[in-house]
Scaffold this motif. Sequence first.
Motif, mmCIF file in Angstrom:
data_model
loop_
_atom_site.group_PDB
_atom_site.id
_atom_site.type_symbol
_atom_site.label_atom_id
_atom_site.label_comp_id
_atom_site.label_asym_id
_atom_site.label_seq_id
_atom_site.Cartn_x
_atom_site.Cartn_y
_atom_site.Cartn_z
ATOM 1 N N ARG A 130 0.791 -1.242 -0.045
ATOM 2 C CA ARG A 130 -0.088 0.024 -0.035
ATOM 3 C C ARG A 130 0.872 1.391 -0.139
ATOM 4 N N ALA A 131 0.998 1.933 -1.262
ATOM 5 C CA ALA A 131 1.742 3.081 -1.193
ATOM 6 C C ALA A 131 1.554 4.096 -0.469
ATOM 7 N N ARG A 160 2.575 7.309 -0.875
ATOM 8 C CA ARG A 160 2.342 8.201 -1.500
ATOM 9 C C ARG A 160 2.626 7.473 -3.147
ATOM 10 N N PRO A 161 1.819 7.919 -4.023
ATOM 11 C CA PRO A 161 1.958 7.090 -5.324
ATOM 12 C C PRO A 161 3.283 7.338 -5.836
#
Lengths: 354, 354
Positions: free
Chosen positions: A15-16, A18-19
Amino acid sequence: MTTGAGHSRQQRAGRAERPPTGSDVAREAGVSPSTVSRALNGSGYAAPEVRARVLAAAARIGYVPDANARTLRNRSSRSIGVLISDLRNPFYADLAAGIEQVLRAAGHHMILVNDDGRADEELLAVQTFVAMRVPGVIVTPVSARAIRSLHQHGVQVVQADRRVSTRYGDAVLGADETGAELVTAHLLGLGHRRIALLIDETKWTTGAGRLAGFRAAHAAAGVPVDEELVAFTSFDAEAASGTLGRLLDDHPDVTAVFAANNVLAQGALQEIQRRGIDVPGQLSLAAYDDVPWMSMVRPALTTVSQHTVGFGRRCAQVLLGRLATATEGGAARPSVTTIEPELLIRDSTAPPPA
Amino acid sequence: MTTGAGHSRQQRAGRAERPPTGSDVAREAGVSPSTVSRALNGSGYAAPEVRARVLAAAARIGYVPDANARTLRNRSSRSIGVLISDLRNPFYADLAAGIEQVLRAAGHHMILVNDDGRADEELLAVQTFVAMRVPGVIVTPVSARAIRSLHQHGVQVVQADRRVSTRYGDAVLGADETGAELVTAHLLGLGHRRIALLIDETKWTTGAGRLAGFRAAHAAAGVPVDEELVAFTSFDAEAASGTLGRLLDDHPDVTAVFAANNVLAQGALQEIQRRGIDVPGQLSLAAYDDVPWMSMVRPALTTVSQHTVGFGRRCAQVLLGRLATATEGGAARPSVTTIEPELLIRDSTAPPPA
DNA sequence: CTGTTAGCGCATTCAA
DNA sequence: TTGAATGCGCTAACAG
């Protein structure tokens, strides 16, 4: 600058926070950000081997380019605004479905907003679309002001179903007069002479056109229109029921009813069923717009199909076409596309009782 | 048929070549860009007099802040993705209408995409939503993979109507088992013992639940389920017609039919009408999901209402609630909200023929 | 209270 | 063919 800090306790696997950005891909692939951009966009300028490495890196870290940054940079968005009156009305739902189908196939997406037929909501939606810098909007318009505002902000517009501005924006319209004339002529041809028209407005091209068609058919048949039989009502089914009820009370000699759209037809049928009137034995009923229930009820309703999904597709095609030519600088004058209606004669219309 | 062409090179008055920016407003008002930002956002920090001047300047030049730039800067978009199977199906249209209503009221907007029930289209849409950096998505899901992908990219998701992932994403579901049990018990209570179930799938919670409810009601009444009367069909009305036709041929002793959704009910009714079967005299018919035609046909159909528009509203509320709490860092476990179904007993169900 | 500075993520110059 | 630099429009730090 808090690089990667923050205070997420249990960071979810995969689960990033920040993208990932193009720079992340660049680092991963051992190239520069600009190379990543070129490799991914295929704008040429990338060695096959490098390109492959970039693609792999991007896939590995789950990189999805930020559309907002792109829009900002390129000054062009792939979102299209669609503004309709009421998604619950199958006419608008089908229209939107057709529009979305074409947009999606062309790599665009649809921002859909309902304005409930209200000018203030319509203006609000226009603001939203302008803020998003959408290149174009398809609207079943309420006010000319909204169209003008869109135009002033450089947004291409397609007026769908009805036209409130002849100055700005292309239009895709049903041939309302033709359609209404078809229905009315059919009724007249059956021998009806006392035909009631149930209609909710004439300020738009739809209502005005249908009323005109009603009159034109009468004129062509040499039958005078009794203005008392042109019944104006509100746009909801309940109102239509009440209006038709009163009309039938006042004019028992009416032998046919033409409801100018699917909502009014629903109200009309409800009133007719409530009164136990035999259709088409005692009274013929015809409608406008072919929605599913019309072929489910018995007798099935005679109506005018506007091929609504195709209508919507056409709206999107016109807009996309306009966007394509507008890019090339050639700003053509507003076009008008007409969707030919089709009379579907079913079982709710028959000669008047003897 | 398209009319009107030509190419006016005359730049229309008022048509901005490039939308005005905050800097333009700043220049116009004689302040700095950041002051413009503060004045317009009301983030405090602006002298009333200056604020007024900025507002006036903005209005004068028709300034509309660029939402893309904002999203980029703020790392938060006000667009919400909505992914449904088929906008032409009134169930989905009503759901979308409810969702849009709540989103709009909350200052968000809806990116609506149809996936036609296809997993590949669903995945494409997911990519789009991720690219747009939407904070959340509401989806009537096809594949768990799509949900997982959304989750991995940090997008909040609400699974609407059916649930394919228990790990990720909140869910807002109809009580399918309860609803089906209500219908079946009603039929059983009327005296029916040979009830056919017309159903299209059981891989989703909707179909599985409805089948379970059908069985549960039988069990509660001590009536065995004849597996031959559980008729699986495809998801379109035509297929349902054919399936019901064959079933009726094979089992003439069936006295009631329960169609597990509105499309199957349509197919069922068409077949019944085609055969001239008297409802409810010879055969009772019940449905799931209350769509308009069900109360227009005669006899009106007994069915289960899921209050679809409210259902949609609820989906949006759940998502917005999640977004609000997610911001505060509290990552609660997936929630499940249940929409209680309501049995609407109308005229298509009656005791079986003697 | 206001201006300056900086950077969000990307694509496009321009050099190398 | 690639990298470094620049700016799209906006807002949040940080001075002043």
